[in-house]
Design a protein around this motif. Structure first.
Motif, PDB file in Angstrom:
ATOM      1  N   LEU A  97       0.842  -1.186   0.000  1.00 15.03           N
ATOM      2  CA  LEU A  97       0.000   0.000   0.000  1.00 15.03           C
ATOM      3  C   LEU A  97       0.882   1.243   0.000  1.00 15.03           C
ATOM      4  O   LEU A  97       1.802   1.352   0.800  1.00 15.03           O
ATOM      5  CB  LEU A  97      -0.908   0.015   1.237  1.00 15.03           C
ATOM      6  N   VAL A  98       0.586   2.161  -0.924  1.00 13.17           N
ATOM      7  CA  VAL A  98       1.268   3.454  -0.975  1.00 13.17           C
ATOM      8  C   VAL A  98       0.307   4.506  -0.424  1.00 13.17           C
ATOM      9  O   VAL A  98      -0.789   4.687  -0.957  1.00 13.17           O
ATOM     10  CB  VAL A  98       1.690   3.810  -2.414  1.00 13.17           C
ATOM     11  N   PHE A  99       0.724   5.175   0.646  1.00  8.59           N
ATOM     12  CA  PHE A  99      -0.136   6.135   1.340  1.00  8.59           C
ATOM     13  C   PHE A  99      -0.044   7.515   0.693  1.00  8.59           C
ATOM     14  O   PHE A  99       0.959   7.857   0.061  1.00  8.59           O
ATOM     15  CB  PHE A  99       0.285   6.258   2.808  1.00  8.59           C
ATOM     16  N   GLN A 100      -1.070   8.329   0.923  1.00  9.69           N
ATOM     17  CA  GLN A 100      -1.048   9.678   0.361  1.00  9.69           C
ATOM     18  C   GLN A 100      -0.008  10.557   1.034  1.00  9.69           C
ATOM     19  O   GLN A 100       0.512  11.493   0.417  1.00  9.69           O
ATOM     20  CB  GLN A 100      -2.431  10.320   0.440  1.00  9.69           C
ATOM     21  N   ASP A 101       0.324  10.283   2.310  1.00  9.75           N
ATOM     22  CA  ASP A 101       1.285  11.125   3.020  1.00  9.75           C
ATOM     23  C   ASP A 101       2.633  10.428   3.203  1.00  9.75           C
ATOM     24  O   ASP A 101       3.381  10.716   4.133  1.00  9.75           O
ATOM     25  CB  ASP A 101       0.718  11.562   4.373  1.00  9.75           C
ATOM     26  N   PHE A 102       2.936   9.487   2.299  1.00  7.79           N
ATOM     27  CA  PHE A 102       4.239   8.817   2.173  1.00  7.79           C
ATOM     28  C   PHE A 102       4.517   7.790   3.271  1.00  7.79           C
ATOM     29  O   PHE A 102       4.950   6.685   2.975  1.00  7.79           O
ATOM     30  CB  PHE A 102       5.401   9.823   2.110  1.00  7.79           C
ATOM     31  N   GLY A 156       7.496  14.796  -4.429  1.00 12.30           N
ATOM     32  CA  GLY A 156       7.469  13.778  -5.482  1.00 12.30           C
ATOM     33  C   GLY A 156       8.509  12.702  -5.262  1.00 12.30           C
ATOM     34  O   GLY A 156       8.261  11.519  -5.499  1.00 12.30           O
ATOM     35  N   GLN A 157       9.689  13.109  -4.786  1.00 11.94           N
ATOM     36  CA  GLN A 157      10.729  12.127  -4.490  1.00 11.94           C
ATOM     37  C   GLN A 157      10.330  11.233  -3.324  1.00 11.94           C
ATOM     38  O   GLN A 157      10.552  10.012  -3.359  1.00 11.94           O
ATOM     39  CB  GLN A 157      12.045  12.843  -4.191  1.00 11.94           C
ATOM     40  N   PRO A 179      -2.444   8.952  -4.174  1.00 12.90           N
ATOM     41  CA  PRO A 179      -0.988   9.132  -4.092  1.00 12.90           C
ATOM     42  C   PRO A 179      -0.492  10.524  -4.454  1.00 12.90           C
ATOM     43  O   PRO A 179       0.672  10.837  -4.205  1.00 12.90           O
ATOM     44  CB  PRO A 179      -0.462   8.094  -5.091  1.00 12.90           C
ATOM     45  N   THR A 180      -1.348  11.376  -5.036  1.00 14.19           N
ATOM     46  CA  THR A 180      -0.885  12.705  -5.425  1.00 14.19           C
ATOM     47  C   THR A 180      -1.563  13.827  -4.654  1.00 14.19           C
ATOM     48  O   THR A 180      -1.344  15.002  -4.928  1.00 14.19           O
ATOM     49  CB  THR A 180      -1.134  12.946  -6.934  1.00 14.19           C
ATOM     50  N   SER A 181      -2.379  13.489  -3.653  1.00  9.64           N
ATOM     51  CA  SER A 181      -3.172  14.530  -2.985  1.00  9.64           C
ATOM     52  C   SER A 181      -2.318  15.514  -2.208  1.00  9.64           C
ATOM     53  O   SER A 181      -2.738  16.641  -1.954  1.00  9.64           O
ATOM     54  CB  SER A 181      -4.212  13.894  -2.059  1.00  9.64           C
ATOM     55  N   ALA A 182      -1.094  15.113  -1.810  1.00 14.07           N
ATOM     56  CA  ALA A 182      -0.228  16.001  -1.033  1.00 14.07           C
ATOM     57  C   ALA A 182       0.773  16.749  -1.914  1.00 14.07           C
ATOM     58  O   ALA A 182       1.657  17.426  -1.391  1.00 14.07           O
ATOM     59  CB  ALA A 182       0.526  15.195   0.024  1.00 14.07           C
ATOM     60  N   LEU A 183       0.623  16.640  -3.242  1.00 15.48           N
ATOM     61  CA  LEU A 183       1.627  17.165  -4.159  1.00 15.48           C
ATOM     62  C   LEU A 183       1.095  18.322  -4.989  1.00 15.48           C
ATOM     63  O   LEU A 183      -0.096  18.379  -5.304  1.00 15.48           O
ATOM     64  CB  LEU A 183       2.111  16.054  -5.098  1.00 15.48           C
ATOM     65  N   ASP A 184       2.019  19.209  -5.396  1.00 15.89           N
ATOM     66  CA  ASP A 184       1.617  20.275  -6.310  1.00 15.89           C
ATOM     67  C   ASP A 184       1.543  19.703  -7.726  1.00 15.89           C
ATOM     68  O   ASP A 184       1.957  18.563  -7.977  1.00 15.89           O
ATOM     69  CB  ASP A 184       2.587  21.463  -6.216  1.00 15.89           C
ATOM     70  N   PRO A 185       0.998  20.469  -8.702  1.00 20.99           N
ATOM     71  CA  PRO A 185       0.754  19.907 -10.049  1.00 20.99           C
ATOM     72  C   PRO A 185       1.996  19.339 -10.721  1.00 20.99           C
ATOM     73  O   PRO A 185       1.928  18.288 -11.368  1.00 20.99           O
ATOM     74  CB  PRO A 185       0.195  21.110 -10.821  1.00 20.99           C
ATOM     75  N   GLU A 186       3.149  19.985 -10.574  1.00 23.14           N
ATOM     76  CA  GLU A 186       4.354  19.485 -11.234  1.00 23.14           C
ATOM     77  C   GLU A 186       4.775  18.145 -10.648  1.00 23.14           C
ATOM     78  O   GLU A 186       5.101  17.199 -11.373  1.00 23.14           O
ATOM     79  CB  GLU A 186       5.491  20.499 -11.103  1.00 23.14           C
ATOM     80  N   LEU A 187       4.767  18.044  -9.321  1.00 29.08           N
ATOM     81  CA  LEU A 187       5.144  16.789  -8.669  1.00 29.08           C
ATOM     82  C   LEU A 187       4.086  15.715  -8.911  1.00 29.08           C
ATOM     83  O   LEU A 187       4.407  14.525  -8.980  1.00 29.08           O
ATOM     84  CB  LEU A 187       5.360  17.010  -7.174  1.00 29.08           C
TER      85      LEU A 187
END
Length: 257
Positions: A97-102, A156-157, A179-187
């Motif tokens: 499982l990959v969490f939204q907050d890493f 993103g990293q 998986p991308t909810s904590a990231l800005d558009p580029e990341l």
């Protein structure tokens, strides 16, 4: 490509309550080998709770769950779910499982974050676990970051480290919880490319996402959940471009604004 004869995950009539709030109201879902399933819906609709029940982070109140031929949760005579603890141990080797907050260990290096579970859960030697970890760190484009700690990385990293950690367990099924909810558009684009590449490799994935266009492009099937039930499901492009239910149409029109 899906193998229609091999179902890796069977979720049958799952119910889950938090106090008097019935969050899941009888969800049934099968996931086939090589299939990418995207789960979409409004906040509070039960998507993440379904994922947490499927990955044994929450206990369901009723229903059953199997991974391949491993029957993890049975529906008892009273309807209440009965958990098989030895089966739970075996099932946890089948998925990641990959969490939204890493959920990375902040004081561990990238290498240790990725290598620890293969060493301590799968029983690989430290050398074997680190060799495997380096393979997936390279796959995620993170060569040179092995000795860094999470605070030295971009969002993103960090998420790519989390994906490397999940893949290092050699799962049959990979779950993503927004998986991308904590990231800005580029990341976000950076992480979505990684998931696209995994889909191209026929990785079996279940992805809870708010990225509608991405779900339509990458998933084989879209499931739209609302208020604890599956309102609509079908081929991804069909659901995205021509939803049958008014509730789905309303949701997608708002999501695209």
């Amino acid at each position: 490509m899906t193998n229609e004869n091999e179902v890796l995950v069977r979720i049958q009539d799952i119910h889950k309550n938090f106090g008097k709030n019935e969050v899941l109201k009888g969800i049934t879902l099968n996931v086939k080998k090589g299939e990418v399933v995207a789960i979409i819906g409004s906040s509070g609709g039960g998507k993440s709770t379904l994922l947490r029940c499927a990955t044994l982070l929450e206990t369901m109140d009723a229903g059953s769950l199997s991974y391949g031929d491993i029957e993890v949760v049975k529906a008892g005579a009273s309807g209440k779910s009965l958990y098989d603890k030895p089966a739970m141990v075996e099932a946890r080797k089948k998925f990641s499982l990959v969490f939204q907050d890493f959920n990375l260990f902040p004081h561990w290096t990238v290498l240790r974050n990725v290598a620890d579970a293969p060493h301590n859960v799968l029983g690989l030697t430290k050398e074997e676990a680190e060799a495997r970890a380096r393979t997936f760190i390279e796959k995620m484009g993170l060569v040179g970051k092995e000795d860094m700690v999470p605070c030295d990385l971009s969002g993103g990293q960090k998420q790519r480290v989390a994906i490397a950690r999940a893949l290092a367990m050699n799962p049959e099924v990979l779950f993503f919880d927004e998986p991308t909810s904590a990231l800005d558009p580029e990341l976000t684009r950076e992480v979505l490319k990684v998931i696209r590449d995994l889909a191209a490799e026929d990785m079996t994935m279940v992805i809870v996402t708010h990225e509608m266009r991405f779900a339509a492009e990458v998933a084989d099937r879209i499931i739209f959940m609302d208020k604890g039930v599956i309102v609509e499901e079908g081929p991804a492009l069909e659901v995205y471009n021509n939803p049958k239910h008014q509730r789905t149409r309303d949701f997608l029109s708002q999501a695209s604004e």
